[in-house]
Write an enzyme that holds these catalytic residues in place. Sequence first.
Site, short mmCIF file in Angstrom:
data_model
loop_
_atom_site.label_atom_id
_atom_site.label_comp_id
_atom_site.label_asym_id
_atom_site.label_seq_id
_atom_site.Cartn_x
_atom_site.Cartn_y
_atom_site.Cartn_z
N CYS A 17 0.49 -1.63 0.38
CA CYS A 17 0.04 -0.01 -0.07
C CYS A 17 0.86 1.43 0.19
O CYS A 17 1.69 1.67 -1.11
CB CYS A 17 -0.62 0.00 0.76
SG CYS A 17 -2.33 0.89 0.56
N HIS A 65 -3.13 -5.78 1.43
CA HIS A 65 -2.29 -5.75 2.59
C HIS A 65 -2.42 -6.94 3.41
O HIS A 65 -4.10 -7.89 3.87
CB HIS A 65 -3.66 -5.47 3.37
CG HIS A 65 -3.25 -3.98 3.64
ND1 HIS A 65 -1.93 -3.00 3.90
CD2 HIS A 65 -4.14 -2.53 2.83
CE1 HIS A 65 -2.38 -1.67 4.17
NE2 HIS A 65 -3.38 -1.38 3.67
N GLU A 115 -1.08 -8.43 4.99
CA GLU A 115 -0.62 -8.65 6.30
C GLU A 115 -2.56 -8.72 7.51
O GLU A 115 -2.65 -9.79 8.94
CB GLU A 115 -0.29 -7.75 7.27
CG GLU A 115 -0.30 -6.19 7.49
CD GLU A 115 -0.68 -5.69 5.92
OE1 GLU A 115 -0.94 -4.06 6.18
OE2 GLU A 115 -0.30 -6.27 5.34
#
Length: 218
Positions: A86, A195, A197
């Site tokens: 990002c 993302h 994560e």
Amino acid sequence: MSIAVLRFPGTNCEFDMLHSFKLLGVESHLVWHQEKELPKGTHLVVIPGGFSYGDYLRSGAIARFSPIMQAVIRYAKEGGKVLGICNGFQILVESGLLPGALRRNENLHFVSKFQKLAVVSNNNPFLREYAVSETLNIPIAHADGNYFIDAKGLEELKENDQILLTYQGENPNGSIESIAGVCNKEKSVFGLMPHPERAMEPLLGSVDGARMLRGLAC
């Protein structure tokens, strides 16, 4: 294995990254943006998401001049692996480590949702645990994710197998050819808007990001 997770003023995903690597049983450390060198023995640099310097001027434009980025550029030029997520992707583009530009979303709104992605290439260390054409479900959250590159640059990306991920179905931000993530020619630097994560545990709604980080960390 030692992983350096960079932290700029305005970064807000650094602890998500630390938690993700902890789940994988891998050691990772925060590195403040004013540091001039990466820790010795670094095997991977991660530039996480957020709003570095408030996204003033352009997303990533100020962070690109932080002292640590000179060390990251040297590290990348020596073949070290770098992952930008990002805002990290935006910083990599501003730093010249990845081609193209990331512009304001086509609808001029911040977009935050789960997004279907297609794996375009796994001939790289970042997506080696995925199958080509596999569909992933990974969250996105950005206002400036509209990837653009000129016609010549786009052709080079295709010729060099540098387009790694595309948005599947709806294009959430207007990115050219629905590009969600690209790497450098050497396939050692990868930037993506989604993302991974945030897709590490069933509780979060998806585990599709786990293989990406595991493939890099193990």
